[in-house]
Write an enzyme that holds these catalytic residues in place. Sequence first.
Site, short mmCIF file in Angstrom:
data_model
loop_
_atom_site.label_atom_id
_atom_site.label_comp_id
_atom_site.label_asym_id
_atom_site.label_seq_id
_atom_site.Cartn_x
_atom_site.Cartn_y
_atom_site.Cartn_z
N LYS A 115 -13.93 22.49 92.25
CA LYS A 115 -12.58 22.89 92.64
C LYS A 115 -12.33 22.71 94.13
CE LYS A 115 -11.27 25.76 88.83
NZ LYS A 115 -10.77 27.02 88.32
N LYS A 198 -12.97 17.60 82.39
CA LYS A 198 -12.53 18.73 81.56
C LYS A 198 -10.99 18.77 81.50
CE LYS A 198 -12.33 23.08 82.92
NZ LYS A 198 -12.46 24.52 83.19
N LYS A 201 -5.80 23.21 83.33
CA LYS A 201 -4.41 23.57 83.66
C LYS A 201 -3.95 22.92 84.95
CE LYS A 201 -5.14 28.41 82.58
NZ LYS A 201 -6.48 28.64 83.14
#
Length: 336
Positions: A115, A198, A201
Site C-alpha cells: 500500500k 488482488k 476497493k
Amino acid sequence: MTDFKQRIFSGVQPSGNLTLGNYLGAIKNWVGLQNTYETIFCVVDLHAITTWQDPDVLRNATREVAAGMLASGIDPKKSIIFNQSQVPAHAELAWIFNCVARMGWLNRMTQFKEKAGKHKERASVGLYVYPDLMAADILVYLATHVPVGADQKQHLELTRDIAQKFNSDYGVDFFPEVEPLIFGAATRVMSLRDGNAKMSKSDPSENSRINLTDDRDLIAKKIRKARTDSEPLPGTLDGLEGRAEAKNLINIFAALSDRDAADVCLEYEGKGFADFKRDLADLSVSVLGPITEEMNRLMDDTSYLDGVLRQGAENADAIASPILKNVHEIVGFLRP
Ligand code: AQP
C-alpha cells in the site's frame, strides 16, 4: 447469546465500494458462522483513515458497508454489527499493542509495503501500525476465530505474536491464540484486469473489480471485458497453472455457485471464454443482483441502519470495556 459459544471477530474497511473480493473472501463466509459462534462484525472506520478519506464519503461508505453486510445475510439479531470508532476500547488497546509489537515485526508486513509502495516515507504512521489496531480489534473481545480472506493471514500471525508477547511480558495467560478461518473457493479474488493482483476497493481501474453496488448491466459488462487468454478452458485444475486470469474466473464461478473449482473445470472443458463468461455473468447477476437491491433499499433507510450500528456499538462496548479494564490492571495503570 450464550457463554459457551466461541467468539468470532471480523471487519471490513469503509474505504470504498464493497467488492466481490470482500464478499467472497469474507462476508459470504460470515453468514453461515452466525449460528455456530458468537459473532461480532465491524465496519473498521479507524482503519479506513490510514489513507485519506473525505469525511462525507467516509460516513456514506460506513453505512454502505453495513448495508452490504446486512443485505448479504448478516442478521443483527444474531450478530453484533457496529462501526469501530463508536467503541473507544479498540483505539486504547491498539496503543498498548503499539508498545508491545516490535518495529522488526511491522517492517515485515507485506500489506504496508504494497500500500505504501515507493513512497513509504509519505505513508501515514497509522498505515504502518495498522496491524496493531487489527490485533486490538480482535483481542479486545478475546475473540478466538477470525474469518478473513487469504491476504490477512500475515496480520493474524502478528496478532498471535502480540498476544503471546503481552502474556509473556506480563506473566499472564490473558489473551487467547487466534485462529484464522480462511475458506471458500475464492480466498483470494484477483483483479479482472490482472490475474496476479488482488481485487481491491482502491484499485484505480473500475474495470478491475465488481462492486456490490454495480447494477446488472455493469456486472455483465465487466465480466465480458475481463482479461483472459486465447486457449480453451482446461478440464482439470492442473491445466489452470500459469493461467492466472482463467484460474481467477473459475474460482469466482465456483465460489458464487458453492461448487468445487474442479467440478466447474470439468463442466467447461474445451469451451471458449465467450460461453463461460456469459454463464459467469448470468450467475454473478443472479447472486449479486438481489444483494445490491437490498443494499439500495437499506441505504434509503438510514435511520434503521444507524439504529443497528448504535445498538451494535452498545453491545460491543459491553463486552470490550470489562476486558480493557482487566488489561489496565495487568499493565499497571492506576485507577484511583
Ligand atoms: N480480493 C480479495 N479476495 C478475497 N478476500 C478479500 N478481502 C479483501 N479483498 C479480497 C477480504 O475482505 C475483508 C475486508 O477487507 P478490508 O476492507 O478490511 O481490507 P483489504 O483486505 O485491504 O481490502 P481491499 O478491498 O483491498 O481494500 P483497500 O483497497 O481499501 O485496501 C478481509 O477479510 C479481506 O481478507
